[in-house]
Design a protein around this motif. Sequence first.
Motif, PDB file in Angstrom:
ATOM      1  N   ALA A   1       0.835  -1.208   0.000  1.00 37.45           N
ATOM      2  CA  ALA A   1       0.000   0.000   0.000  1.00 37.45           C
ATOM      3  C   ALA A   1       0.864   1.250   0.000  1.00 37.45           C
ATOM      4  O   ALA A   1       1.927   1.289   0.603  1.00 37.45           O
ATOM      5  CB  ALA A   1      -0.904  -0.003   1.222  1.00 37.45           C
ATOM      6  N   THR A   2       0.404   2.273  -0.700  1.00 42.70           N
ATOM      7  CA  THR A   2       1.052   3.582  -0.635  1.00 42.70           C
ATOM      8  C   THR A   2       0.011   4.608  -0.222  1.00 42.70           C
ATOM      9  O   THR A   2      -1.184   4.438  -0.464  1.00 42.70           O
ATOM     10  CB  THR A   2       1.677   3.985  -1.992  1.00 42.70           C
ATOM     11  OG1 THR A   2       0.662   3.962  -2.992  1.00 42.70           O
ATOM     12  CG2 THR A   2       2.808   3.041  -2.370  1.00 42.70           C
ATOM     13  N   PHE A   3       0.484   5.652   0.429  1.00 44.17           N
ATOM     14  CA  PHE A   3      -0.407   6.665   0.980  1.00 44.17           C
ATOM     15  C   PHE A   3       0.041   8.050   0.526  1.00 44.17           C
ATOM     16  O   PHE A   3       1.234   8.326   0.433  1.00 44.17           O
ATOM     17  CB  PHE A   3      -0.408   6.595   2.515  1.00 44.17           C
ATOM     18  CG  PHE A   3      -0.724   5.225   3.045  1.00 44.17           C
ATOM     19  CD1 PHE A   3      -2.038   4.793   3.162  1.00 44.17           C
ATOM     20  CD2 PHE A   3       0.281   4.359   3.419  1.00 44.17           C
ATOM     21  CE1 PHE A   3      -2.335   3.526   3.635  1.00 44.17           C
ATOM     22  CE2 PHE A   3      -0.003   3.086   3.899  1.00 44.17           C
ATOM     23  CZ  PHE A   3      -1.312   2.673   4.007  1.00 44.17           C
ATOM     24  N   ALA A   4      -0.906   8.932   0.284  1.00 44.75           N
ATOM     25  CA  ALA A   4      -0.624  10.318  -0.078  1.00 44.75           C
ATOM     26  C   ALA A   4      -0.628  11.173   1.182  1.00 44.75           C
ATOM     27  O   ALA A   4      -1.219  10.797   2.199  1.00 44.75           O
ATOM     28  CB  ALA A   4      -1.677  10.828  -1.059  1.00 44.75           C
ATOM     29  N   ALA A   5       0.024  12.315   1.115  1.00 40.29           N
ATOM     30  CA  ALA A   5       0.077  13.227   2.261  1.00 40.29           C
ATOM     31  C   ALA A   5      -1.303  13.804   2.521  1.00 40.29           C
ATOM     32  O   ALA A   5      -1.873  14.477   1.668  1.00 40.29           O
ATOM     33  CB  ALA A   5       1.065  14.352   1.990  1.00 40.29           C
ATOM     34  N   PRO A   6      -1.870  13.538   3.695  1.00 39.81           N
ATOM     35  CA  PRO A   6      -3.172  14.124   4.018  1.00 39.81           C
ATOM     36  C   PRO A   6      -3.038  15.593   4.425  1.00 39.81           C
ATOM     37  O   PRO A   6      -1.979  16.029   4.862  1.00 39.81           O
ATOM     38  CB  PRO A   6      -3.673  13.287   5.196  1.00 39.81           C
ATOM     39  CG  PRO A   6      -2.571  12.370   5.574  1.00 39.81           C
ATOM     40  CD  PRO A   6      -1.407  12.616   4.687  1.00 39.81           C
ATOM     41  N   ALA A   7      -4.107  16.321   4.271  1.00 41.49           N
ATOM     42  CA  ALA A   7      -4.132  17.715   4.702  1.00 41.49           C
ATOM     43  C   ALA A   7      -3.909  17.791   6.213  1.00 41.49           C
ATOM     44  O   ALA A   7      -4.366  16.935   6.955  1.00 41.49           O
ATOM     45  CB  ALA A   7      -5.468  18.357   4.333  1.00 41.49           C
ATOM     46  N   GLY A   8      -3.196  18.800   6.643  1.00 43.93           N
ATOM     47  CA  GLY A   8      -2.994  19.028   8.067  1.00 43.93           C
ATOM     48  C   GLY A   8      -1.807  18.293   8.666  1.00 43.93           C
ATOM     49  O   GLY A   8      -1.562  18.383   9.868  1.00 43.93           O
TER      50      GLY A   8
ATOM     51  N   ASN B   1      -1.691  12.627  21.673  1.00 44.40           N
ATOM     52  CA  ASN B   1      -2.062  11.893  20.462  1.00 44.40           C
ATOM     53  C   ASN B   1      -1.089  12.212  19.330  1.00 44.40           C
ATOM     54  O   ASN B   1      -0.775  13.381  19.096  1.00 44.40           O
ATOM     55  CB  ASN B   1      -3.482  12.243  20.037  1.00 44.40           C
ATOM     56  CG  ASN B   1      -4.508  11.804  21.061  1.00 44.40           C
ATOM     57  OD1 ASN B   1      -4.212  11.006  21.951  1.00 44.40           O
ATOM     58  ND2 ASN B   1      -5.707  12.316  20.952  1.00 44.40           N
ATOM     59  N   VAL B   2      -0.605  11.165  18.649  1.00 49.63           N
ATOM     60  CA  VAL B   2       0.363  11.337  17.581  1.00 49.63           C
ATOM     61  C   VAL B   2       0.014  10.385  16.432  1.00 49.63           C
ATOM     62  O   VAL B   2      -0.305   9.218  16.669  1.00 49.63           O
ATOM     63  CB  VAL B   2       1.798  11.033  18.064  1.00 49.63           C
ATOM     64  CG1 VAL B   2       2.782  11.047  16.913  1.00 49.63           C
ATOM     65  CG2 VAL B   2       2.233  12.007  19.132  1.00 49.63           C
ATOM     66  N   LYS B   3       0.087  10.905  15.213  1.00 52.25           N
ATOM     67  CA  LYS B   3      -0.076  10.078  14.021  1.00 52.25           C
ATOM     68  C   LYS B   3       1.139  10.291  13.140  1.00 52.25           C
ATOM     69  O   LYS B   3       1.477  11.419  12.799  1.00 52.25           O
ATOM     70  CB  LYS B   3      -1.341  10.459  13.254  1.00 52.25           C
ATOM     71  CG  LYS B   3      -2.612  10.109  13.987  1.00 52.25           C
ATOM     72  CD  LYS B   3      -3.833  10.417  13.149  1.00 52.25           C
ATOM     73  CE  LYS B   3      -5.075  10.005  13.929  1.00 52.25           C
ATOM     74  NZ  LYS B   3      -6.280  10.151  13.127  1.00 52.25           N
ATOM     75  N   ILE B   4       1.796   9.181  12.787  1.00 54.09           N
ATOM     76  CA  ILE B   4       2.935   9.231  11.871  1.00 54.09           C
ATOM     77  C   ILE B   4       2.584   8.348  10.691  1.00 54.09           C
ATOM     78  O   ILE B   4       2.420   7.138  10.829  1.00 54.09           O
ATOM     79  CB  ILE B   4       4.230   8.766  12.558  1.00 54.09           C
ATOM     80  CG1 ILE B   4       4.540   9.667  13.766  1.00 54.09           C
ATOM     81  CG2 ILE B   4       5.378   8.780  11.562  1.00 54.09           C
ATOM     82  CD1 ILE B   4       5.741   9.256  14.565  1.00 54.09           C
ATOM     83  N   LEU B   5       2.443   8.971   9.548  1.00 52.26           N
ATOM     84  CA  LEU B   5       2.027   8.295   8.329  1.00 52.26           C
ATOM     85  C   LEU B   5       3.146   8.355   7.310  1.00 52.26           C
ATOM     86  O   LEU B   5       3.601   9.438   6.944  1.00 52.26           O
ATOM     87  CB  LEU B   5       0.772   8.968   7.761  1.00 52.26           C
ATOM     88  CG  LEU B   5       0.276   8.486   6.403  1.00 52.26           C
ATOM     89  CD1 LEU B   5      -0.145   7.021   6.474  1.00 52.26           C
ATOM     90  CD2 LEU B   5      -0.883   9.354   5.932  1.00 52.26           C
ATOM     91  N   GLY B   6       3.622   7.189   6.872  1.00 48.71           N
ATOM     92  CA  GLY B   6       4.607   7.122   5.811  1.00 48.71           C
ATOM     93  C   GLY B   6       3.910   6.907   4.473  1.00 48.71           C
ATOM     94  O   GLY B   6       2.759   6.467   4.429  1.00 48.71           O
TER      95      GLY B   6
END
Length: 181
Positions: free
Chosen positions: A2-9, A65-70
């Motif tokens: 899976a690949t993910f795009a940069a979300p807003a914010g 709260n922390v979200k780290i998305l690659g």
Amino acid sequence: VATFAAPAGYDDFVTLGADPTGQVNAEPILRAWFEGGGSKLFIPAGTYLLTYTNETKNGCQVARNVKILGAGEGVVTVTIGPDNPSFAITMLMLTGACDVTLQGIKFVGPLMTGMIYYEQVTTALVLGLTVTSATPTNVVVDHVRWERLTSPFLFFGGSSTPPALFVTNCIGGGYGGIGMY
């Protein structure tokens, strides 16, 4: 994969100054982001180096709260250093009630050459995420891969209430996995 795009914010790791070629240590940039109160981080495709010292070996301590998305575990590699460390390394330690999400990243531990005895390996433990909070925590790990770690990637210790743990689409190598005490 899976690949993910940069979300807003989300803050962009490269825009913050991280080197996506893996040639320059990005640990100080990650630490500054955490210490500056960052809560959402996007890591674009690339290879990133996080080299720890005896002074920074306990990683970033987080109680929010922390979200780290690659961009995806097939296109984002975070290499942990130094090779052959003489100290234990923890990348991220949760010390308070918080929700944490890690998604779309491959973590590679340091090379451990010449380590023959179990005692030698345990002096150089490499942990990805450690939860020491005595309060409930939600931990989401999705599309994460770990390789060459000498201890569990996720470690829960000292919690009086176990966290809510959601692990999906992950793969590990070496001693990586989930540990609790």
